[in-house]
Design an enzyme around this catalytic site. Sequence first.
Site, PDB file in Angstrom:
ATOM      1  CG  MET A 125      -2.063  -0.828   1.197  1.00 39.17           C
ATOM      2  SD  MET A 125      -2.774  -0.845   3.012  1.00 39.17           S
ATOM      3  CE  MET A 125      -2.261  -2.709   3.468  1.00 39.17           C
ATOM      4  CB  SER A 132      -1.457   8.230   7.376  1.00 36.93           C
ATOM      5  OG  SER A 132      -0.157   7.677   7.839  1.00 36.93           O
ATOM      6  CB  ILE A 157       6.567  -3.693   1.020  1.00 40.76           C
ATOM      7  CG1 ILE A 157       6.340  -2.893  -0.266  1.00 40.76           C
ATOM      8  CG2 ILE A 157       5.838  -4.986   0.734  1.00 40.76           C
ATOM      9  CD1 ILE A 157       4.898  -1.853   0.412  1.00 40.76           C
ATOM     10  CD  GLU A 244      -2.403  -5.111   7.744  1.00 42.47           C
ATOM     11  OE1 GLU A 244      -2.763  -4.590   6.967  1.00 42.47           O
ATOM     12  OE2 GLU A 244      -1.297  -3.993   8.170  1.00 42.47           O
ATOM     13  CG  LEU A 339      11.945  -2.536  36.621  1.00 42.11           C
ATOM     14  CD1 LEU A 339      10.314  -3.250  36.750  1.00 42.11           C
ATOM     15  CD2 LEU A 339      12.731  -2.073  37.715  1.00 42.11           C
ATOM     16  CG  HIS A 340      16.470  -6.358  32.016  1.00 36.88           C
ATOM     17  ND1 HIS A 340      15.279  -6.395  32.183  1.00 36.88           N
ATOM     18  CD2 HIS A 340      16.680  -7.373  32.058  1.00 36.88           C
ATOM     19  CE1 HIS A 340      14.816  -7.859  31.785  1.00 36.88           C
ATOM     20  NE2 HIS A 340      16.031  -7.858  32.005  1.00 36.88           N
TER      21      HIS A 340
HETATM   22  C1  FAD Z   1       8.760  -1.591   9.605  1.00 41.96           C
HETATM   23  C2  FAD Z   1       7.465  -1.137   8.489  1.00 41.96           C
HETATM   24  C3  FAD Z   1       6.405  -2.607   8.187  1.00 41.96           C
HETATM   25  C4  FAD Z   1       5.717  -2.227   7.290  1.00 41.96           C
HETATM   26  N1  FAD Z   1       5.061  -2.971   6.557  1.00 41.96           N
HETATM   27  C5  FAD Z   1       4.352  -2.541   5.264  1.00 41.96           C
HETATM   28  C6  FAD Z   1       3.915  -3.275   4.496  1.00 41.96           C
HETATM   29  O1  FAD Z   1       3.903  -4.883   4.350  1.00 41.96           O
HETATM   30  N2  FAD Z   1       2.725  -2.688   3.426  1.00 41.96           N
HETATM   31  C7  FAD Z   1       2.333  -1.604   3.271  1.00 41.96           C
HETATM   32  O2  FAD Z   1       1.304  -1.414   2.107  1.00 41.96           O
HETATM   33  N3  FAD Z   1       3.311  -0.792   4.198  1.00 41.96           N
HETATM   34  C8  FAD Z   1       3.961  -0.932   5.524  1.00 41.96           C
HETATM   35  N4  FAD Z   1       4.673  -0.525   6.379  1.00 41.96           N
HETATM   36  C9  FAD Z   1       4.213   0.833   6.089  1.00 41.96           C
HETATM   37  C10 FAD Z   1       3.154   1.442   7.277  1.00 41.96           C
HETATM   38  O3  FAD Z   1       1.668   0.943   7.366  1.00 41.96           O
HETATM   39  C11 FAD Z   1       2.936   3.377   7.399  1.00 41.96           C
HETATM   40  O4  FAD Z   1       4.537   3.733   7.306  1.00 41.96           O
HETATM   41  C12 FAD Z   1       1.872   4.306   7.746  1.00 41.96           C
HETATM   42  O5  FAD Z   1       1.308   3.339   7.752  1.00 41.96           O
HETATM   43  C13 FAD Z   1       2.511   5.346   7.847  1.00 41.96           C
HETATM   44  O6  FAD Z   1       2.705   5.924   7.232  1.00 41.96           O
HETATM   45  P1  FAD Z   1       3.602   7.106   6.639  1.00 41.96           P
HETATM   46  O7  FAD Z   1       4.909   6.611   6.879  1.00 41.96           O
HETATM   47  O8  FAD Z   1       3.813   7.580   5.090  1.00 41.96           O
HETATM   48  O9  FAD Z   1       3.654   8.205   7.622  1.00 41.96           O
HETATM   49  P2  FAD Z   1       2.585   9.345   7.582  1.00 41.96           P
HETATM   50  O10 FAD Z   1       1.267   9.430   7.034  1.00 41.96           O
HETATM   51  O11 FAD Z   1       3.671  10.212   7.233  1.00 41.96           O
HETATM   52  O12 FAD Z   1       2.371   9.985   9.110  1.00 41.96           O
HETATM   53  C14 FAD Z   1       3.415  10.600   9.862  1.00 41.96           C
HETATM   54  C15 FAD Z   1       3.386  10.910  10.710  1.00 41.96           C
HETATM   55  O13 FAD Z   1       1.556  11.671  11.105  1.00 41.96           O
HETATM   56  C16 FAD Z   1       0.995  11.141  11.543  1.00 41.96           C
HETATM   57  N5  FAD Z   1      -0.486  11.525  10.840  1.00 41.96           N
HETATM   58  C17 FAD Z   1      -0.407  11.616   9.602  1.00 41.96           C
HETATM   59  N6  FAD Z   1      -2.086  11.576   9.659  1.00 41.96           N
HETATM   60  C18 FAD Z   1      -2.293  12.257  10.175  1.00 41.96           C
HETATM   61  C19 FAD Z   1      -3.678  13.004  11.252  1.00 41.96           C
HETATM   62  N7  FAD Z   1      -4.851  12.855   9.981  1.00 41.96           N
HETATM   63  N8  FAD Z   1      -3.801  13.121  12.494  1.00 41.96           N
HETATM   64  C20 FAD Z   1      -2.516  12.805  12.953  1.00 41.96           C
HETATM   65  N9  FAD Z   1      -1.635  12.771  12.965  1.00 41.96           N
HETATM   66  C21 FAD Z   1      -1.734  12.182  11.787  1.00 41.96           C
HETATM   67  C22 FAD Z   1       0.957   9.570  11.468  1.00 41.96           C
HETATM   68  O14 FAD Z   1       0.057   9.205  12.851  1.00 41.96           O
HETATM   69  C23 FAD Z   1       2.921   9.654  12.218  1.00 41.96           C
HETATM   70  O15 FAD Z   1       2.943   9.814  13.312  1.00 41.96           O
HETATM   71  C24 FAD Z   1       5.622  -0.508   7.241  1.00 41.96           C
HETATM   72  C25 FAD Z   1       5.774   0.378   7.734  1.00 41.96           C
HETATM   73  C26 FAD Z   1       7.089  -0.019   8.661  1.00 41.96           C
HETATM   74  C27 FAD Z   1       8.071   0.791   9.393  1.00 41.96           C
END
Ligand code: FAD
Length: 382
Positions: A125, A132, A157, A244, A339-340
């Site tokens: 995605m 987000s 991903i 999920e 605590l460790h």
């Molecule tokens: C280890 C790992 C594995 C992952 N695996 C997958 C996967 O298999 N497939 C996949 O598609 N994605 C995957 N992801 C992506 C993950 O789903 C996204 O990182 C997540 O949805 C946040 O999107 P972003 O990183 O673009 O952060 P952003 O959307 O840029 O957000 C940055 C900050 O702003 C905040 N924010 C954003 N919008 C709002 C709002 N409307 N109101 C308040 N705060 C807000 C967020 O909470 C966050 O703190 C993975 C990520 C990681 C780190």
Amino acid sequence: MKASYITEEHEILRQSLRKFLEKEAYPYYDEWEKAGEVPRGFWRKLGEQGYLCPWLDEKYGGFGADFGYSVVINEEMEKVGTGLIGVGLHNDIVVPYLHAYGTEEQKQKWLPKCTTGECITAIAMTEPGAGSDLASIRTTAVENEKGFTLNGEKTFITNGIHADLVVVVCKTAPHASPAYKGISLMIVERDTPGFSRGRKLDKIGLNSQDTSELIFEDAAVSKDNLLGKKGEGFYYLMNQLQQERLIVGIGAIAACERMLELTVEYVKERKAFGKSIASFQNTQFKLAELQTEVEIGRTFLDRTIEAHMNGEDVVKEVSMSKWWTTDLVKKVAMECMHLHGGYGYMEEYEIARRFRDAPVTAIYAGSNEIMKTIIAKKMGLV
Ligand SMILES: Cc1cc2nc3c(=O)[nH]c(=O)nc-3n(C[C@H](O)[C@H](O)[C@H](O)COP(=O)(O)OP(=O)(O)OC[C@H]3O[C@@H](n4cnc5c(N)ncnc54)[C@H](O)[C@@H]3O)c2cc1C
């Protein structure tokens, strides 16, 4: 307190899976963390033992197991390490898309291989510019006579390197209004011309999990690989994201329980001022508080799982349990590491790895802020 959906059969599965993991996973886990991936051979062994997608019908290679089995498998994997999250993602997040929205032909072609470990799956995605805000993705699939031409880039991903099959979220109608109505799901196979992997990403935790970028440059996707209906992708995502988020909550509580177990053991053994660390009232109160919160979290999560198994609408409860349990796992990791003492900061102690692994659970599968916006909507505030 035992969850009401857990039966003797589930416990039997837990015991045999635990034995299997003691032989096939625990001894190698540090090695996998260093290598940055779990070997494919481990997936094949999981398949041979029936631990991959046991919920699928027998005709596709499963044994029609209920979601309670998924809970047990996810918990036992988490106890080894959060780096095994890719297995839960395959079993309970990606394959369910193929099962729910695939044609019979698509199911026959791929599902049996998903149960043997021959076919590892991923869902794509997130993009460099959109996480987000899913509706703002830029990957496009332009229809032609044979199928679709896919262009775009995905990042973060899970199972990105190993994946043989990727469910790619893309736009078949880039100018649709509202934007989410233009979203579709495509099944992209490993050897699709124009599909390549980008970097394997260097994370601060979940090191044994292969997380990568995926690149689509005029990737030729057959029309047979459209998943479900064109333009319905966003609705499919909204449906499947509930399970999920539950899976993430299940992992978070299992990680909390493991960290408490490790810490109780440690504070009983470690001595300061001629006494065990466990004998200090601060240690007792801290751990008693954490234990209480973890049990509260588990109770709510179990209730939500039960409602999910009964087919109830649990969007609000899933969002609540996702943010609450993953905030809790960060707190438990921080307190237990503290605590460790100094040893908690050393990689040779498991708590250090748990401390690195915990924070991402509050970010992926929809960040905790997104969970709160969903709850606020359900409360009629938006
Ligand atoms: C280890 C790992 C594995 C992952 N695996 C997958 C996967 O298999 N497939 C996949 O598609 N994605 C995957 N992801 C992506 C993950 O789903 C996204 O990182 C997540 O949805 C946040 O999107 P972003 O990183 O673009 O952060 P952003 O959307 O840029 O957000 C940055 C900050 O702003 C905040 N924010 C954003 N919008 C709002 C709002 N409307 N109101 C308040 N705060 C807000 C967020 O909470 C966050 O703190 C993975 C990520 C990681 C780190």
